[in-house]
Design an enzyme around this catalytic site. Sequence first.
Site, PDB file in Angstrom:
ATOM      1  CG  HIS A 180       2.854 -12.764  -0.912  1.00 13.07           C
ATOM      2  ND1 HIS A 180       3.405 -12.093   0.161  1.00 13.07           N
ATOM      3  CD2 HIS A 180       1.717 -12.121  -1.230  1.00 13.07           C
ATOM      4  CE1 HIS A 180       2.619 -11.071   0.475  1.00 13.07           C
ATOM      5  NE2 HIS A 180       1.591 -11.074  -0.350  1.00 13.07           N
ATOM      6  CB  VAL A 219       9.980  -5.107   6.769  1.00  9.20           C
ATOM      7  CG1 VAL A 219       8.821  -5.343   7.711  1.00  9.20           C
ATOM      8  CG2 VAL A 219      10.929  -6.297   6.767  1.00  9.20           C
ATOM      9  CG  PHE A 261      13.462   1.862  -1.663  1.00 11.80           C
ATOM     10  CD1 PHE A 261      12.243   1.689  -2.306  1.00 11.80           C
ATOM     11  CD2 PHE A 261      14.172   0.749  -1.272  1.00 11.80           C
ATOM     12  CE1 PHE A 261      11.757   0.406  -2.564  1.00 11.80           C
ATOM     13  CE2 PHE A 261      13.704  -0.535  -1.522  1.00 11.80           C
ATOM     14  CZ  PHE A 261      12.485  -0.700  -2.169  1.00 11.80           C
ATOM     15  NE  ARG A 284      20.041  -5.979   5.471  1.00 11.50           N
ATOM     16  CZ  ARG A 284      20.572  -7.129   5.904  1.00 11.50           C
ATOM     17  NH1 ARG A 284      20.109  -7.693   7.007  1.00 11.50           N
ATOM     18  NH2 ARG A 284      21.546  -7.719   5.248  1.00 11.50           N
ATOM     19  CD  GLU A 339      -1.631  -2.466   1.391  1.00 12.44           C
ATOM     20  OE1 GLU A 339      -2.256  -3.372   0.823  1.00 12.44           O
ATOM     21  OE2 GLU A 339      -0.664  -2.680   2.159  1.00 12.44           O
TER      22      GLU A 339
END
Length: 166
Positions: free
Chosen positions: A89, A81, A114, A128, A60
């Site tokens: 998928h 994430v 990003f 991360r 989304e």
Amino acid sequence: MSGKGAPELTVKNCGDLRVAVVAASWHEKVMDGLVEGAMRALHELGIDEPTLLRVPGSFELPVVVKALAERGYDAVVALGVVIRGGTPHFEYVCQGVTQGLTQVSVQTGVPIGFGVLTCDTEQQALDRAGVEGSTEDKGHEAVTAAVATATILRTVAEPWRQASGA
């Protein structure tokens, strides 16, 4: 380590930029770390009133990022994430999000940070996410990159504005 070789960015004169952060909701601990890093970066840059919106998932992100980019934000940061599972998928979501955010940036001319992690395991995402024990802080990095790009675009736009009298 994926962060090896990352540039050290210095960003100045950006406190007046309008910046929004759009963050997915899946994987709460990872997302909380990404959002915290992003908000910390904005504060460090002197951007004290950013907009923060949450969306259900990473897929989304592009539609909400596009709406903000079209409403006058100087930069928008997308945080999410996607963790690999046993079905295709993962590939579909990662490809859709990446292409969607790229398309928004190119079509609107607004830098999109990003900050979407695409990992094989939850531990890779945590490493991360900027949480305690992480080796990287991708939320912080995404904000810094987006704001640095917005300031670069401002220098490109200024001579045009001056020449046209705008």
